[in-house]
Each structure stands twice: as structure tokens, then as C-alpha cells.
Design a protein around this motif. Structure first.
Motif, PDB file in Angstrom:
ATOM      1  N   ALA A  14       0.613  -1.332   0.104  1.00  0.00           N
ATOM      2  CA  ALA A  14      -0.100  -0.096  -0.037  1.00  0.00           C
ATOM      3  C   ALA A  14       0.753   1.409   0.047  1.00  0.00           C
ATOM      4  O   ALA A  14       1.976   1.248   0.504  1.00  0.00           O
ATOM      5  CB  ALA A  14      -0.888   0.040   1.210  1.00  0.00           C
ATOM      6  N   GLU A  15       0.328   2.369  -0.439  1.00  0.00           N
ATOM      7  CA  GLU A  15       0.914   3.713  -0.465  1.00  0.00           C
ATOM      8  C   GLU A  15       1.488   3.871   0.976  1.00  0.00           C
ATOM      9  O   GLU A  15       0.832   3.638   2.124  1.00  0.00           O
ATOM     10  CB  GLU A  15       0.158   4.790  -0.728  1.00  0.00           C
ATOM     11  CG  GLU A  15      -0.394   4.574  -2.476  1.00  0.00           C
ATOM     12  CD  GLU A  15       0.938   5.137  -3.024  1.00  0.00           C
ATOM     13  OE1 GLU A  15       1.628   5.722  -2.777  1.00  0.00           O
ATOM     14  OE2 GLU A  15       0.766   5.043  -4.449  1.00  0.00           O
ATOM     15  N   GLY A  16       2.628   4.659   1.065  1.00  0.00           N
ATOM     16  CA  GLY A  16       3.222   4.954   2.437  1.00  0.00           C
ATOM     17  C   GLY A  16       3.786   3.768   3.142  1.00  0.00           C
ATOM     18  O   GLY A  16       4.354   4.027   4.369  1.00  0.00           O
ATOM     19  N   SER A  17       3.932   2.567   2.657  1.00  0.00           N
ATOM     20  CA  SER A  17       4.545   1.268   3.462  1.00  0.00           C
ATOM     21  C   SER A  17       5.984   1.737   3.656  1.00  0.00           C
ATOM     22  O   SER A  17       6.771   2.044   2.511  1.00  0.00           O
ATOM     23  CB  SER A  17       4.255   0.192   2.569  1.00  0.00           C
ATOM     24  OG  SER A  17       2.921   0.017   2.688  1.00  0.00           O
ATOM     25  N   PRO A  18       6.703   1.437   4.621  1.00  0.00           N
ATOM     26  CA  PRO A  18       8.158   1.836   4.822  1.00  0.00           C
ATOM     27  C   PRO A  18       8.911   0.886   3.942  1.00  0.00           C
ATOM     28  O   PRO A  18       8.531  -0.331   3.673  1.00  0.00           O
ATOM     29  CB  PRO A  18       8.244   1.528   6.297  1.00  0.00           C
ATOM     30  CG  PRO A  18       7.331   0.338   6.787  1.00  0.00           C
ATOM     31  CD  PRO A  18       6.210   0.845   5.788  1.00  0.00           C
ATOM     32  N   LEU A 244      -0.524   0.902  -9.563  1.00  0.00           N
ATOM     33  CA  LEU A 244       0.487   0.885  -8.590  1.00  0.00           C
ATOM     34  C   LEU A 244       1.857   0.600  -8.993  1.00  0.00           C
ATOM     35  O   LEU A 244       2.930   0.826  -8.744  1.00  0.00           O
ATOM     36  CB  LEU A 244       0.176   0.555  -7.198  1.00  0.00           C
ATOM     37  CG  LEU A 244       0.967   0.486  -6.055  1.00  0.00           C
ATOM     38  CD1 LEU A 244       1.550   1.882  -5.739  1.00  0.00           C
ATOM     39  CD2 LEU A 244       0.697  -0.384  -4.725  1.00  0.00           C
ATOM     40  N   ALA A 245       1.790  -0.865  -9.650  1.00  0.00           N
ATOM     41  CA  ALA A 245       2.857  -1.558  -9.973  1.00  0.00           C
ATOM     42  C   ALA A 245       3.517  -0.895 -11.158  1.00  0.00           C
ATOM     43  O   ALA A 245       4.726  -0.679 -11.240  1.00  0.00           O
ATOM     44  CB  ALA A 245       2.215  -2.954 -10.696  1.00  0.00           C
ATOM     45  N   GLU A 246       2.649  -0.243 -12.163  1.00  0.00           N
ATOM     46  CA  GLU A 246       3.494   0.489 -13.097  1.00  0.00           C
ATOM     47  C   GLU A 246       4.185   1.894 -12.706  1.00  0.00           C
ATOM     48  O   GLU A 246       5.152   2.140 -13.133  1.00  0.00           O
ATOM     49  CB  GLU A 246       2.273   0.966 -14.171  1.00  0.00           C
ATOM     50  CG  GLU A 246       2.037  -0.178 -14.962  1.00  0.00           C
ATOM     51  CD  GLU A 246       0.975   0.499 -16.292  1.00  0.00           C
ATOM     52  OE1 GLU A 246       0.496   1.512 -16.037  1.00  0.00           O
ATOM     53  OE2 GLU A 246       1.086  -0.465 -17.103  1.00  0.00           O
ATOM     54  N   GLN A 247       3.585   2.425 -11.709  1.00  0.00           N
ATOM     55  CA  GLN A 247       4.214   3.634 -11.104  1.00  0.00           C
ATOM     56  C   GLN A 247       5.368   3.333 -10.228  1.00  0.00           C
ATOM     57  O   GLN A 247       6.367   4.269 -10.370  1.00  0.00           O
ATOM     58  CB  GLN A 247       3.065   4.542  -9.989  1.00  0.00           C
ATOM     59  CG  GLN A 247       2.008   4.883 -10.948  1.00  0.00           C
ATOM     60  CD  GLN A 247       0.809   5.319  -9.787  1.00  0.00           C
ATOM     61  OE1 GLN A 247       0.961   5.183  -8.670  1.00  0.00           O
ATOM     62  NE2 GLN A 247      -0.388   5.839 -10.464  1.00  0.00           N
ATOM     63  N   ARG A 248       5.548   2.366  -9.564  1.00  0.00           N
ATOM     64  CA  ARG A 248       6.744   2.110  -8.706  1.00  0.00           C
ATOM     65  C   ARG A 248       7.732   1.591  -9.449  1.00  0.00           C
ATOM     66  O   ARG A 248       8.901   1.896  -9.308  1.00  0.00           O
ATOM     67  CB  ARG A 248       6.235   0.941  -7.720  1.00  0.00           C
ATOM     68  CG  ARG A 248       5.181   1.678  -6.658  1.00  0.00           C
ATOM     69  CD  ARG A 248       5.822   2.432  -5.977  1.00  0.00           C
ATOM     70  NE  ARG A 248       4.887   2.834  -4.713  1.00  0.00           N
ATOM     71  CZ  ARG A 248       5.149   3.874  -3.723  1.00  0.00           C
ATOM     72  NH1 ARG A 248       6.051   4.567  -3.888  1.00  0.00           N
ATOM     73  NH2 ARG A 248       4.247   3.934  -2.844  1.00  0.00           N
ATOM     74  N   GLY A 249       7.381   0.351 -10.443  1.00  0.00           N
ATOM     75  CA  GLY A 249       8.515   0.058 -11.177  1.00  0.00           C
ATOM     76  C   GLY A 249       9.057  -1.155 -10.414  1.00  0.00           C
ATOM     77  O   GLY A 249       8.959  -1.262  -9.187  1.00  0.00           O
ATOM     78  N   THR A 336       6.509  -9.163 -15.276  1.00  0.00           N
ATOM     79  CA  THR A 336       5.646  -9.987 -16.697  1.00  0.00           C
ATOM     80  C   THR A 336       4.550  -9.389 -16.729  1.00  0.00           C
ATOM     81  O   THR A 336       3.882  -9.130 -17.984  1.00  0.00           O
ATOM     82  CB  THR A 336       5.639 -11.363 -16.250  1.00  0.00           C
ATOM     83  OG1 THR A 336       7.040 -11.799 -16.255  1.00  0.00           O
ATOM     84  CG2 THR A 336       5.229 -11.886 -17.548  1.00  0.00           C
ATOM     85  N   VAL A 337       3.454  -9.592 -15.650  1.00  0.00           N
ATOM     86  CA  VAL A 337       2.139  -9.230 -15.666  1.00  0.00           C
ATOM     87  C   VAL A 337       1.648  -7.800 -15.711  1.00  0.00           C
ATOM     88  O   VAL A 337       0.853  -7.329 -16.480  1.00  0.00           O
ATOM     89  CB  VAL A 337       1.492 -10.114 -14.833  1.00  0.00           C
ATOM     90  CG1 VAL A 337      -0.178  -9.961 -14.975  1.00  0.00           C
ATOM     91  CG2 VAL A 337       1.553 -11.653 -14.836  1.00  0.00           C
ATOM     92  N   PHE A 338       2.024  -7.228 -14.779  1.00  0.00           N
ATOM     93  CA  PHE A 338       1.625  -5.787 -14.254  1.00  0.00           C
ATOM     94  C   PHE A 338       2.405  -4.628 -14.896  1.00  0.00           C
ATOM     95  O   PHE A 338       1.967  -3.393 -15.007  1.00  0.00           O
ATOM     96  CB  PHE A 338       1.641  -5.822 -12.919  1.00  0.00           C
ATOM     97  CG  PHE A 338       0.568  -6.749 -12.365  1.00  0.00           C
ATOM     98  CD1 PHE A 338      -0.912  -6.455 -12.176  1.00  0.00           C
ATOM     99  CD2 PHE A 338       0.976  -7.937 -11.633  1.00  0.00           C
ATOM    100  CE1 PHE A 338      -1.767  -7.317 -11.572  1.00  0.00           C
ATOM    101  CE2 PHE A 338      -0.041  -8.736 -11.140  1.00  0.00           C
ATOM    102  CZ  PHE A 338      -1.469  -8.331 -11.096  1.00  0.00           C
ATOM    103  N   ILE A 339       3.845  -5.077 -15.271  1.00  0.00           N
ATOM    104  CA  ILE A 339       4.611  -3.509 -15.680  1.00  0.00           C
ATOM    105  C   ILE A 339       4.866  -3.860 -17.160  1.00  0.00           C
ATOM    106  O   ILE A 339       4.507  -2.895 -17.837  1.00  0.00           O
ATOM    107  CB  ILE A 339       5.904  -3.834 -14.869  1.00  0.00           C
ATOM    108  CG1 ILE A 339       5.789  -3.503 -13.299  1.00  0.00           C
ATOM    109  CG2 ILE A 339       6.756  -2.590 -15.363  1.00  0.00           C
ATOM    110  CD1 ILE A 339       6.920  -3.455 -12.731  1.00  0.00           C
ATOM    111  N   ARG A 340       5.169  -5.119 -17.987  1.00  0.00           N
ATOM    112  CA  ARG A 340       5.793  -5.075 -19.151  1.00  0.00           C
ATOM    113  C   ARG A 340       4.533  -5.469 -19.919  1.00  0.00           C
ATOM    114  O   ARG A 340       4.434  -5.546 -21.090  1.00  0.00           O
ATOM    115  CB  ARG A 340       6.666  -6.102 -19.164  1.00  0.00           C
ATOM    116  CG  ARG A 340       8.001  -5.761 -18.653  1.00  0.00           C
ATOM    117  CD  ARG A 340       9.216  -6.847 -18.782  1.00  0.00           C
ATOM    118  NE  ARG A 340       9.197  -7.576 -20.162  1.00  0.00           N
ATOM    119  CZ  ARG A 340       9.103  -8.764 -20.166  1.00  0.00           C
ATOM    120  NH1 ARG A 340       9.163  -9.439 -19.089  1.00  0.00           N
ATOM    121  NH2 ARG A 340       9.042  -9.213 -21.315  1.00  0.00           N
TER     122      ARG A 340
END
Length: 442
Positions: A14-18, A244-249, A336-340
Motif C-alpha cells: 500500500a502507499e506509504g509502506s516503509p 501502482l505496479a506501473e508507477q513503482r517499477g 511480467t504481468v503488471f509492468i511489461r
């Protein structure tokens, strides 16, 4: 409940996780161990204030103290793997006992068979199905309701994925290629005449496994595959999880969520995405809802409403039981699934060879989506039909279930009454058409 966090794709943070460093898992274990004395005192206090000989037991104060003790115990407990709890089913109007046994096993998975101990043979054979459970944080028991819905009219097998922290490092790695290999080996072990049902995350490896088998003209290819709420093409109607997956990388996930299993677990020093961090992500997505649920538990304990208390316990015993995922499997799946988006782009490979769904010709295809799915958006699973372009149109079916979210695609009253009958009819039709094609070929 809105299963935006329960039984979906490999859970993201989740957003904000350390940031997670290697010592954090060790610190988590130490913190859990340090609570043992407090838990022991709390348990003793709860027993004291539930003792009928204690005059305070029947007072508002006594009930409140006992309720507070249970809340503390439940929020600090480590939840183990849930039991299936399936002891019988009804087959052709007859109550039939069920024996659960392992029929195939490798380090990271067992194949379970729900053996219906029938006293007399069925007049007509029922479809044999392999349910591929998500390997996304929760145990296969998440699909208890799915299994129960299919048992009266099908022979049921299910994948029971292992908790990575319980697999010794000497057993080697487990990644997405291994996942696909496991599925192919299971289908070989089952000997053909099978239907495959993939629930959410495994839709991608199931489609890949069937594509590889078809490219090799494997005789053990399944009669049909049913993909339910799966992230085949997450470019279609992307959800918050997809974005979220695409934004983070992938580098962010590698540096923030991967750690090593600490002593004394059998998988010590294995790189994993740990269950406790996944749980943090699950709960953060609907924190207010979970807080309200536990407040309601306290009130119901004080009131003595056993039905609502049992309902809460049953749900959270399953919800809070999470397992570690191997780092290589998790990272490879996210990338493989969420970014590429490798599968719909035609760029996915298995052991260095292309995965080409257009090679699928002998396997009937059914896709199922939920109208309100907030994990695998509408169209993501239906995209399979564009990829499997060589399957004849009369052997492909898509169904969208109105009024359900992600969880409702594979569990609940509408799943039992509206989705299961359609899947069953599809399987029978697929088997019949396969027989006709085989007869025509002869």
C-alpha cells in the motif's frame, strides 16, 4: 466483502509502506516473541472473567474485560494454515463423505484430491476439474467455498501451494517458469480428461502452460480452461493495483518488499515477500472497515451474540492467515504481468521459448468476470479470447456476472447459483465437442 485485498493478484504494498530491509523480518519475529508473556497473562485473565464461579463474570465489567482480552489475543496471534473443514457433500441427493488426500507433491506445492467416498457408482461420469488456487498471499483454503460448490457435480483437485518460509533453501528456487512447469506436470500426473479452472492470478500461468503444451502437441492438454477474474491484459480498464505496479517499477519492489526468512523457520535465508508485509498492505486498503469490524466484535462479545462472533472469527481466521512468497516468483510475476504486459504483447517466454496462445486449438475456453471487480477490471480476462484466436468461436464463451466484485467471481451465493451451472454446462459441452472432433478425425 469487497475483495480488493483478498484472493486477488500477487498483493502489492500500500502507499506509504516503509522500506523493508533484511533485519525487519528478524525484528518482527522478535517483537512477536516478546508479546508471549503478555498473551499468557491476557489468556489467564480471560479465563478468570469467563469462569461462572466468578461473580464479575455476569457483569458488564466482567464481559468487557473478557472481550478486551479476546481482541488482544486475536490481534497479536500468528494465524496458521486453516483447515479445509470439508467432511461431506451431496452427490445425486445422497450425503457422501469426502476424504482429502495428496496425489502429487513437490517442494512448493501439493495436489489435493477431494475423494467422494460413494457407495455406488454414478450412472454418468462427472467432469474432472483441476482448480488452480492463487499463489498470492493467502492459502488455498481461501477457495473452500469454490470447492464446496463444485463437489456435488465434479471430481475436484486443487493446488495447495506451500508457504515459502517453510521450504528449506536447499530445495532451490521457485519462479514463474517453475509454476508453469508444475502445472504441466500435474496435468501429466492426472492422466488427461481434465478441465482446468484458474482463479484470478493463476490465469496467466495456466494460459501459458496450456499454450506451451499445445505448441508441443502434448496429449495431456486439458479439455477446457476456465479463467476467472484473471489479469491477462491489465492494460484493459486498469485498477488501482495495476496502476501502482506501473508507477513503482520493479526496482522499487525489489528494494522495498524483499527480505530473508529468519531463524528458526525451515526456509531460513530464503529471499521472500513476507506474509506479514502483505497483510499490512491488505489491511491498509480498507483500514476503517477492519477497525469497525473489530469494534463490532467487542460489542457482540459483550452482548453474547454468538452467531455474529463466530462469523467474525471464521472470516478473520482465514483473512489473517498469510504465507510468504518466493522473491523470484513475486518479482517475475509483477514485472511480467503488471509492468511489461508481456503475455498480451506476445513477449512472454517460458524457459527461453515464446508463449503463444494462438497455438491453442484443442482446448475450449471460458472466461468469467465480475461487474464490480476492483482487482481485475472488466475486459482483462476477456482479452484471452483475442489471444486464443485459433480456438473456434463455438468453443469459446465469455460470461460477466452482474452485481459482484472480485470475491463474488469465485465464491458466494451468486457464484453457486449462477456461475457454477454455466461452467459445468460449458465443460460438458467442451468434452462432447472434443469427442465429436476426435471421431470425425478418425
Amino acid at each position: 466483502m469487497p475483495i480488493g485485498e483478498f484472493g486477488g493478484a500477487p498483493p502489492l504494498v500500500a502507499e506509504g509502506s516503509p522500506a523493508l530491509t533484511t533485519p525487519m523480518y528478524w525484528m518482527y519475529e522478535m517483537a512477536h516473541a516478546s508479546l508471549n508473556p503478555a498473551r499468557a497473562i491476557t489468556d489467564a485473565t480471560k479465563i478468570l472473567f469467563q469462569n461462572p464461579l466468578n461473580p464479575l463474570t455476569h457483569t458488564e465489567l466482567g464481559k468487557s474485560v473478557a472481550a478486551a482480552c479476546e481482541l488482544f489475543e486475536r490481534t497479536t496471534r500468528r494465524y496458521g494454515k486453516p483447515e479445509w473443514g470439508i467432511v461431506d457433500t451431496e452427490v445425486s441427493g445422497i450425503r457422501t463423505p469426502v476424504e482429502i488426500r495428496s496425489v502429487w507433491e513437490k517442494p512448493f506445492c501439493r495436489l489435493l484430491y477431494f475423494d467422494r467416498r460413494m457407495t455406488r457408482p454414478l450412472r454418468n461420469p462427472q467432469p474432472r476439474i483441476l482448480i488452480v488456487a492463487p499463489m498470492s498471499g493467502h492459502y488455498a483454503t481461501l477457495l473452500r467455498g469454490t470447492v464446496e460448490a463444485f463437489l456435488p457435480t465434479h471430481e475436484v483437485y486443487i493446488t495447495d501451494w506451500a508457504d515459502a518460509r517453510m521450504v528449506p533453501l536447499a530445495e532451490g528456487r521457485f519462479d514463474l517458469d517453475d509454476y508453469i512447469d508444475y502445472l504441466i506436470e500435474m496435468l501429466h500426473a492426472l492422466g488427461g480428461n481434465m478441465h482446468v479452472v484458474a482463479v484470478c492470478q493463476p490465469s496467466v500461468p495456466v494460459l501459458a502452460a496450456v499454450s506451451v503444451m499445445e505448441a508441443n502437441r502434448d496429449p495431456f492438454v486439458p479439455l477446457s480452461m476456465t479463467l476467472m477474474g484473471g489479469p491477462i491484459d491489465t492494460r484493459c480498464n486498469p485498477t488501482a493495483v495495476n496502476k501502482l505496479a506501473e508507477q513503482r517499477g520493479i526496482d522499487w519492489f525489489r528494494s522495498h518488499v524483499i527480505t530473508k526468512v529468519p531463524f528458526p523457520h525451515p526456509g531460513m535465508m530464503r529471499d521472500v515477500y513476507p506474509g506479514f508485509l502483505q497483510l499490512n498492505g491488505f489491511i491498509s486498503m480498507n483500514l476503517d472497515r477492519h477497525m469497525d469490524a473489530h469494534k463490532a466484535l467487542f460489542r457482540n462479545l459483550v452482548k453474547g451474540d454468538g452467531d455474529l462472533v463466530d462469523k467474525h472469527r471464521d472470516f478473520y481466521d482465514e483473512y489473517l492467515a498469510v504465507m510468504d512468497l518466493t522473491a523470484e516468483y513475486y518479482l517475475q510475476t509483477v514485472e511480467t504481468v503488471f509492468i511489461r504486459h508481456a503475455l498480451p504483447k506476445g513477449e512472454m517466454t517460458h524457459r527461453g521459448r515464446p508463449v503463444d496462445p494462438s497455438k491453442v486449438t484443442r482446448v475450449a475456453l471460458m472466461t468469467v468476470e465480475g461487474e464490480n471487480d476492483d482487482i481485475s477490471g472488466l475486459g482483462q480476462t476477456e482479452a484471452t479470447h483475442r489471444l486464443c484466436s485459433s480456438i473456434p468461436a463455438h468453443r469459446r464463451v465469455h460470461y460477466m456476472q452482474p452485481g459482484v466484485g472480485h470475491y463474488g467471481v469465485f465464491n458466494g451465493s451468486r457464484f453457486r447459483s449462477e456461475i457454477v451451472p454455466r461452467i459445468s454446462d460449458f465443460m460438458i459441452s467442451a468434452a462432447s465437442s472434443k469427442s465429436l472432433l476426435a471421431a470425425a478425425a478418425e
